[in-house]
Design an enzyme around this catalytic site. Structure first.
Site, PDB file in Angstrom:
ATOM      1  N   GLY B  18       0.883  -1.154   0.000  1.00  0.00           N
ATOM      2  CA  GLY B  18       0.000   0.000   0.000  1.00  0.00           C
ATOM      3  C   GLY B  18       0.911   1.192   0.000  1.00  0.00           C
ATOM      4  N   THR B  19       1.189   1.736  -1.148  1.00  0.00           N
ATOM      5  CA  THR B  19       2.223   2.772  -1.227  1.00  0.00           C
ATOM      6  C   THR B  19       2.149   3.484  -2.561  1.00  0.00           C
ATOM      7  OG1 THR B  19       3.945   1.868   0.187  1.00  0.00           O
ATOM      8  CG2 THR B  19       4.703   2.909  -1.785  1.00  0.00           C
ATOM      9  N   THR B  20       2.670   4.701  -2.586  1.00  0.00           N
ATOM     10  CA  THR B  20       2.978   5.329  -3.872  1.00  0.00           C
ATOM     11  C   THR B  20       4.403   5.820  -3.797  1.00  0.00           C
ATOM     12  OG1 THR B  20       0.728   6.154  -3.946  1.00  0.00           O
ATOM     13  CG2 THR B  20       2.261   7.056  -5.526  1.00  0.00           C
TER      14      THR B  20
END
Lengths: 277, 217
Positions: B18-20
């Site tokens: 869950g990341t950008t």
């Protein structure tokens, strides 16, 4: 106006209709992408806060085994080093053993190097070990302490991920405790304020989570030393036993008595002197 | 990034993504950016995690995927780069750092699930960005990664122009992360930015209310 179907008397005896419903649901759930809910493993609320002069750690004292409270006064804040303590959530045996191992290793290190261990060392050693075991060790740890570089608070997860933060809550009651912490945490709080905040956070976990309960333990670590207050606050729901459960000798009648003397033969005797001062 | 949690059984699955994260090179350096959310199932475990991790003075990597795996890879490569730079007597090349990350990612492909984007500056090649997804090694003018990247591929493809300067790149990165955070549930918090050039690395944190806003119905 009366709903006739609501008030009809149920047939006598046990009703096992729900068994079929459960089996059907299990089939539905497994086939789809959701899994049936598993029973809760453990319950705990632990929290930690970095304040102006040190670190305050807090924990509840309930240990559960399924739906039963196994221990009402369990100690979840473990000693790691004179200046480092660790709160553990997850599988009780895993947290005990992991913290014991860590404590031994750090003691050996202190003796070797002549220095007090640093909190970052403890966090790295834990991370190393938990990553190696690929999550099989179910230990969620909050590590807090004061060393020559300052006050630090780390969290280490069972898969080996670490975070260095200023305030933290873990365990099944973490969301309740985090609500309190998020609302009232301020950086560089005074010690008394921080103790109250941690107490309130754990209290919130105890009230809102079934898996947490009983008393609240607080551990305050500062440069001057450690204050392990156990319990900081006792549960309001103390049970007062109505009678004693001790049985006087003779309650169970003895029917027969048979004495068989064991014959031991001395085969070999060796004497070794020990030099004791 | 996601982290294990020990409560309600149905939440504790392995650490997922869950990341950008994004990295872009300009003439004379690179800019890296990331969000700050670490979640475990539906709970946000850490809302201020810095996913831009130092590999060397002028080489950083952006972490995504399993939190434990990514942190461990970054630490291992940090150590290996330190040894390597002492051996060669100068600052390591960005390509060396990326190769070290790629070697670990490829060798332990089945066991690990983390994707690191490596970016930095060295005197031979200037600013460089490398992707190491699944054990490949490829140099690109810019790279995005993490679960939030899916939502911004269109934006980055349309908005990227060759020859942007440092300030343009920083704005580009901030805009991208802002857009991804507003669409991806697993990205959020604050934005971290690292700008690396000849002089060194400069870290910056942009709080939630300072991020640019776009059409928000």
């Amino acid at each position: 106006m009366a709903l006739s179907n609501v008030l009809e008397t149920p047939p006598s005896g046990f009703n096992f209709e729900n068994v079929f419903r459960n089996v059907a649901l299990e089939g539905l759930l497994e086939g789809g992408h959701t899994k049936a809910p598993k029973p809760k493993k453990t319950g705990t609320t632990i929290a930690g806060v970095v304040c102006k002069d040190g670190v305050v750690l807090g924990a509840d004292t309930r240990a559960t085994s399924g739906e039963v409270v196994a221990d009402k006064m369990c100690a979840k804040i473990h000693y790691i080093a004179p200046n480092i303590y660790c709160c553990g959530a997850g599988t009780a045996a895993d947290t005990e053993k992991t913290t014991d191992l860590l404590s031994s290793n750090l003691t050996i290190f202190s003796m070797d190097s002549g220095r007090n261990p640093r909190v970052v060392m403890a966090a790295n050693i834990l991370q190393d070990m938990l990553f190696r075991y690929r999550g099989q060790i179910g230990a969620n740890l909050i590590l807090g302490g004061v060393d020559c570089t300052g006050s630090h608070l780390y969290t280490v997860g069972p898969y080996g991920d670490t975070d260095k933060v200023l305030y933290l809550a873990m365990g099944s009651g973490d969301l309740a405790a985090l609500g309190i912490l998020e609302d009232r945490f301020k950086p560089n709080m005074k010690l008394e304020e921080a103790k109250e905040l941690v107490r309130d956070a754990i209290h919130s976990g105890i009230m809102s989570d079934l898996g947490s309960g009983s008393n609240i333990d607080i551990c305050v670590i500062t440069k001057q030393g450690v204050d392990y207050i156990r319990p900081y606050q006792e549960s309001e729901y103390q049970d007062k036993r109505q009678r004693t459960y001790k049985y006087r000798p003779g309650t169970t009648p003895i029917l027969t008595e048979k004495i068989v003397p064991l014959e031991v033969e001395v085969v070999k005797e060796t004497i070794q002197r020990m030099d004791t001062v | 990034m996601l982290q294990e949690s020990s409560e309600p059984g149905w939440i504790s699955e392995e650490v997922k993504t869950g990341t950008t994260i994004i990295a872009i090179e300009f003439d004379g350096g690179v800019v890296l950016g990331s969000d700050s959310r670490v979640s475990a199932g539906e709970t946000v475990v850490n809302r201020v995690m810095n996913k831009l991790s130092l590999l060397h003075d002028k080489i950083y990597c952006a972490l995504s995927g399993s939190a434990a795996d990514a942190q461990t890879i970054a630490e291992m490569v940090n150590y290996q780069l330190d040894v390597h730079s002492i051996e060669i007597g100068e600052d390591p090349q960005v390509r060396s750092a990326a190769t070290l990350v790629k070697n670990i990612s490829y060798k332990y492909k089945e066991e690990l699930s983390a994707h690191l984007i490596v970016a930095g500056w060295d005197k031979r090649g200037g600013g460089q960005v490398y992707v190491t997804l699944n054990g490949l090694l490829s140099r690109q003018p810019f790279a995005v990664g993490g679960s939030g990247s899916s939502y911004v591929y269109g934006f980055v493809d349309a908005e990227y122009r060759k020859g942007m300067n440092k300030e343009d790149c920083q704005q580009f990165v901030v805009n991208t992360i802002s857009l991804a955070m507003s669409r991806d549930g697993s990205s959020g918090g604050v934005a971290y930015l690292v700008t690396i050039d000849e002089k060194g690395a400069e870290e910056k944190c942009i709080l939630g209310n300072e991020l640019p806003t776009f059409y928000d119905h």
